[in-house]
Design a protein around this motif. Structure first.
Motif, PDB file in Angstrom:
ATOM      1  N   GLY A  11      -9.013 -10.564   6.855  1.00 27.71           N
ATOM      2  CA  GLY A  11     -10.530 -10.218   6.695  1.00 27.71           C
ATOM      3  C   GLY A  11     -11.585  -9.965   5.962  1.00 27.71           C
ATOM      4  N   ASN A  12     -10.381  -9.487   4.937  1.00 26.70           N
ATOM      5  CA  ASN A  12     -10.562  -8.782   3.299  1.00 26.70           C
ATOM      6  C   ASN A  12     -10.945  -9.625   2.098  1.00 26.70           C
ATOM      7  OD1 ASN A  12      -8.048  -9.628   2.405  1.00 26.70           O
ATOM      8  ND2 ASN A  12      -7.332  -7.540   2.074  1.00 26.70           N
ATOM      9  N   HIS A  13     -11.752  -9.540   1.269  1.00 27.85           N
ATOM     10  CA  HIS A  13     -12.211 -10.341   0.407  1.00 27.85           C
ATOM     11  C   HIS A  13     -11.693 -11.120  -0.223  1.00 27.85           C
ATOM     12  CE1 HIS A  13      -9.693  -8.551  -2.518  1.00 27.85           C
ATOM     13  NE2 HIS A  13      -9.984  -7.460  -2.608  1.00 27.85           N
ATOM     14  N   ALA A  14      -9.994 -11.398  -0.407  1.00 28.33           N
ATOM     15  CA  ALA A  14      -8.690 -12.447  -0.323  1.00 28.33           C
ATOM     16  C   ALA A  14      -8.331 -13.320   0.524  1.00 28.33           C
ATOM     17  CB  ALA A  14      -7.897 -11.711  -0.330  1.00 28.33           C
ATOM     18  N   ASP A  15      -8.395 -12.699   1.713  1.00 30.98           N
ATOM     19  CA  ASP A  15      -8.325 -13.864   2.712  1.00 30.98           C
ATOM     20  C   ASP A  15      -9.953 -14.376   3.011  1.00 30.98           C
ATOM     21  OD1 ASP A  15      -6.591 -13.091   3.869  1.00 30.98           O
ATOM     22  OD2 ASP A  15      -6.752 -12.221   5.633  1.00 30.98           O
ATOM     23  N   VAL A  16     -11.188 -14.125   1.743  1.00 28.70           N
ATOM     24  CA  VAL A  16     -12.564 -14.697   2.642  1.00 28.70           C
ATOM     25  C   VAL A  16     -12.226 -16.283   1.339  1.00 28.70           C
ATOM     26  CG1 VAL A  16     -14.597 -14.949   1.904  1.00 28.70           C
ATOM     27  CG2 VAL A  16     -13.951 -12.380   2.944  1.00 28.70           C
ATOM     28  N   LEU A  17     -11.520 -15.128  -0.025  1.00 26.74           N
ATOM     29  CA  LEU A  17     -11.410 -16.794  -1.285  1.00 26.74           C
ATOM     30  C   LEU A  17     -10.826 -17.870  -0.531  1.00 26.74           C
ATOM     31  CD1 LEU A  17     -11.990 -17.817  -3.597  1.00 26.74           C
ATOM     32  CD2 LEU A  17     -10.097 -15.817  -4.443  1.00 26.74           C
ATOM     33  N   ASP A 256     -17.812 -27.922  -7.739  1.00 25.60           N
ATOM     34  CA  ASP A 256     -18.534 -27.301  -7.665  1.00 25.60           C
ATOM     35  C   ASP A 256     -19.157 -26.552  -5.864  1.00 25.60           C
ATOM     36  OD1 ASP A 256     -18.989 -29.172 -10.104  1.00 25.60           O
ATOM     37  OD2 ASP A 256     -19.611 -30.924  -9.152  1.00 25.60           O
ATOM     38  N   GLU A 257     -18.167 -27.008  -5.442  1.00 26.15           N
ATOM     39  CA  GLU A 257     -18.637 -26.107  -4.589  1.00 26.15           C
ATOM     40  C   GLU A 257     -17.880 -24.969  -4.021  1.00 26.15           C
ATOM     41  OE1 GLU A 257     -17.214 -29.352  -0.874  1.00 26.15           O
ATOM     42  OE2 GLU A 257     -15.067 -28.597  -1.781  1.00 26.15           O
ATOM     43  N   LEU A 258     -16.956 -24.387  -5.268  1.00 29.74           N
ATOM     44  CA  LEU A 258     -16.480 -23.053  -5.000  1.00 29.74           C
ATOM     45  C   LEU A 258     -18.002 -22.308  -6.126  1.00 29.74           C
ATOM     46  CD1 LEU A 258     -13.512 -23.104  -5.875  1.00 29.74           C
ATOM     47  CD2 LEU A 258     -14.661 -22.426  -3.739  1.00 29.74           C
ATOM     48  N   ALA A 259     -18.039 -23.478  -7.242  1.00 33.62           N
ATOM     49  CA  ALA A 259     -19.591 -22.488  -8.366  1.00 33.62           C
ATOM     50  C   ALA A 259     -20.791 -22.378  -7.151  1.00 33.62           C
ATOM     51  CB  ALA A 259     -19.846 -23.818  -9.370  1.00 33.62           C
ATOM     52  N   GLU A 260     -20.902 -23.414  -5.927  1.00 36.05           N
ATOM     53  CA  GLU A 260     -21.738 -23.006  -5.174  1.00 36.05           C
ATOM     54  C   GLU A 260     -22.116 -21.863  -4.398  1.00 36.05           C
ATOM     55  OE1 GLU A 260     -25.252 -25.331  -2.198  1.00 36.05           O
ATOM     56  OE2 GLU A 260     -23.077 -26.013  -2.538  1.00 36.05           O
ATOM     57  N   CYS A 261     -20.871 -21.291  -4.583  1.00 39.32           N
ATOM     58  CA  CYS A 261     -20.772 -20.212  -3.713  1.00 39.32           C
ATOM     59  C   CYS A 261     -19.986 -19.033  -4.374  1.00 39.32           C
ATOM     60  CB  CYS A 261     -19.310 -20.077  -2.359  1.00 39.32           C
ATOM     61  SG  CYS A 261     -19.564 -21.518  -1.766  1.00 39.32           S
ATOM     62  N   LEU A 262     -19.510 -19.315  -5.058  1.00 36.74           N
ATOM     63  CA  LEU A 262     -19.222 -17.406  -6.303  1.00 36.74           C
ATOM     64  C   LEU A 262     -19.906 -16.494  -6.694  1.00 36.74           C
ATOM     65  CD1 LEU A 262     -16.506 -19.518  -8.215  1.00 36.74           C
ATOM     66  CD2 LEU A 262     -16.005 -17.226  -6.259  1.00 36.74           C
ATOM     67  N   PRO A 263     -21.100 -17.132  -7.139  1.00 39.77           N
ATOM     68  CA  PRO A 263     -22.107 -15.640  -7.243  1.00 39.77           C
ATOM     69  C   PRO A 263     -22.364 -14.955  -5.625  1.00 39.77           C
ATOM     70  CG  PRO A 263     -22.989 -18.041  -8.213  1.00 39.77           C
ATOM     71  CD  PRO A 263     -21.289 -18.648  -7.090  1.00 39.77           C
ATOM     72  N   LEU A 264     -22.585 -15.568  -4.784  1.00 37.70           N
ATOM     73  CA  LEU A 264     -22.446 -14.981  -3.545  1.00 37.70           C
ATOM     74  C   LEU A 264     -21.914 -13.920  -3.284  1.00 37.70           C
ATOM     75  CD1 LEU A 264     -25.110 -16.441  -0.797  1.00 37.70           C
ATOM     76  CD2 LEU A 264     -22.854 -15.306  -0.013  1.00 37.70           C
ATOM     77  N   LEU A 265     -20.633 -14.780  -3.431  1.00 33.47           N
ATOM     78  CA  LEU A 265     -19.463 -14.245  -3.416  1.00 33.47           C
ATOM     79  C   LEU A 265     -19.610 -12.316  -3.762  1.00 33.47           C
ATOM     80  CD1 LEU A 265     -16.240 -16.374  -1.829  1.00 33.47           C
ATOM     81  CD2 LEU A 265     -17.663 -14.773  -0.664  1.00 33.47           C
ATOM     82  N   VAL A 266     -19.773 -12.444  -5.871  1.00 28.86           N
ATOM     83  CA  VAL A 266     -19.904 -11.736  -6.354  1.00 28.86           C
ATOM     84  C   VAL A 266     -20.486 -11.059  -6.211  1.00 28.86           C
ATOM     85  CG1 VAL A 266     -19.807 -10.948  -8.779  1.00 28.86           C
ATOM     86  CG2 VAL A 266     -18.748 -13.159  -7.934  1.00 28.86           C
ATOM     87  N   GLU A 267     -21.848 -10.978  -5.417  1.00 26.01           N
ATOM     88  CA  GLU A 267     -22.842  -9.910  -5.056  1.00 26.01           C
ATOM     89  C   GLU A 267     -22.451  -9.986  -3.208  1.00 26.01           C
ATOM     90  OE1 GLU A 267     -27.193 -11.024  -3.226  1.00 26.01           O
ATOM     91  OE2 GLU A 267     -26.776 -12.473  -4.286  1.00 26.01           O
ATOM     92  N   ARG A 268     -21.985 -10.281  -2.332  1.00 26.24           N
ATOM     93  CA  ARG A 268     -22.082  -9.390  -1.273  1.00 26.24           C
ATOM     94  C   ARG A 268     -20.545  -8.769  -1.064  1.00 26.24           C
ATOM     95  NH1 ARG A 268     -24.985 -12.731   2.450  1.00 26.24           N
ATOM     96  NH2 ARG A 268     -26.893 -13.267   1.537  1.00 26.24           N
ATOM     97  N   LEU A 269     -19.709  -9.273  -1.754  1.00 31.65           N
ATOM     98  CA  LEU A 269     -18.393  -8.698  -1.518  1.00 31.65           C
ATOM     99  C   LEU A 269     -17.795  -7.140  -2.476  1.00 31.65           C
ATOM    100  CD1 LEU A 269     -15.902 -11.285  -0.231  1.00 31.65           C
ATOM    101  CD2 LEU A 269     -17.435 -10.000   0.783  1.00 31.65           C
ATOM    102  N   GLY A 270     -18.543  -7.180  -3.613  1.00 33.12           N
ATOM    103  CA  GLY A 270     -18.080  -6.698  -5.211  1.00 33.12           C
ATOM    104  C   GLY A 270     -18.463  -5.351  -4.023  1.00 33.12           C
TER     105      GLY A 270
END
Length: 284
Positions: A11-17, A256-270
């Motif tokens: 369940g860590n950041h690597a599992d999320v990606l 395009d699906e990842l492009a939609e998700c990645l900014p939020l993942l940076v914000e939440r998981l960074g």
């Protein structure tokens, strides 16, 4: 290698990606009526308790899936992945995390084939028990890298391959690259997914470039590379900064699906101000 237990990192950041990418690939593969085969070379135990002593040791899930689990503002691809994690927790509380075989079990149809490989004897027994009774499924304690020769080309003609070894041994980097080449030489349109850790180690920093070169020569439909950086290495240069996924023959929708998700993942998981992502592809 047999000392590695993914339960410490579930369940860590690597599992999320990794599991976001896996979910999107399997959703896409399931859109066509014709069955497909998923080969998971390092399947693990199937599911993990985040309340158990292994997961609680470093509580990596707390800065991974836990930061998304109760969110209602997620982009649809990310919300779909989180919904699978929630379905794995019927009482609504985050107690268990589904590994790749569990996500596959939720998304594959009865006619789709699953081939799961896991060498660790305890994890293999747990996985075999979990998948017992699922149709078109084989769970093996053989080396998943070596098994590719017998799995591809698949009888279904359509296939996806997931490789996410622990990389505790430097030889795993060489084996991943060789396995990608073998898979694409045997079945050039196979969707090959490779997870790797982002470390300040030469083998790690060079892997994506080497995978791209192999896919350039062998993949029929190009490649996609995504990397999520969430942390800094320590003062000695140690520690996992993030992770990446390389996908040969990716679904055309994946970028395009990842492009939609990645900014939020940076914000939440960074974990620091320099958290970032890379998303690149080559379309053939």
């Amino acid at each position: 290698m047999l000392a590695y237990r993914h339960a410490f990192h579930a369940g860590n950041h690597a599992d999320v990606l990794k599991h976001l990418v896996l979910t999107r690939v399997l959703r896409y593969m399931g859109e066509k009526d014709k069955p497909y085969t998923l080969v998971d070379t390092h399947a693990g135990a199937g599911g993990y308790s985040v309340e158990g002593r292994y997961a609680q040791k470093n509580a990596e899930y707390a800065t991974g899936i836990a930061r998304l689990y109760d969110s209602s503002d997620l982009p649809e691809p990310l919300a779909d992945y989180v919904s699978l994690v929630r379905a794995f927790n019927p009482d609504g509380q985050l107690r268990q995390y589904p590994g790749s075989p569990a996500i596959a079990n939720m998304l594959l149809r009865p006619t789709d084939r699953l081939r799961a490989y896991e060498l660790h004897p305890t994890d293999h027994r747990i996985l075999a028990s979990y998948l017992e009774g699922r149709p078109s499924t084989q769970v093996s304690d053989r080396d998943g890298f070596a098994a590719i020769k017998g799995e591809l080309p698949s009888p279904t003609r359509r296939a996806a391959l997931l490789m996410d070894p622990p990389y505790e041994l430097k030889t795993d980097y060489v084996k991943v690259l060789s396995a990608l080449r073998e898979a694409l030489e045997r079945a050039p349109d196979t969707v090959v997914m490779v997870w790797y850790p982002q470390l300040q180690r030469l083998e790690s920093t060079q892997l994506a470039t080497r995978l791209k070169a192999s896919a350039d020569a062998l993949a029929k439909k190009g490649w996609l590379h995504v990397r999520l950086t969430v942390a800094q290495a320590d003062e000695r240069g140690f520690g996992m900064q993030g992770s990446g996924m390389f996908v040969a023959n990716p679904p055309f929708t994946l970028h395009d699906e990842l492009a939609e998700c990645l900014p939020l993942l940076v914000e939440r998981l960074g974990h620091y101000d320099g958290a970032s992502y890379v998303l690149e592809q080559k379309v053939v």
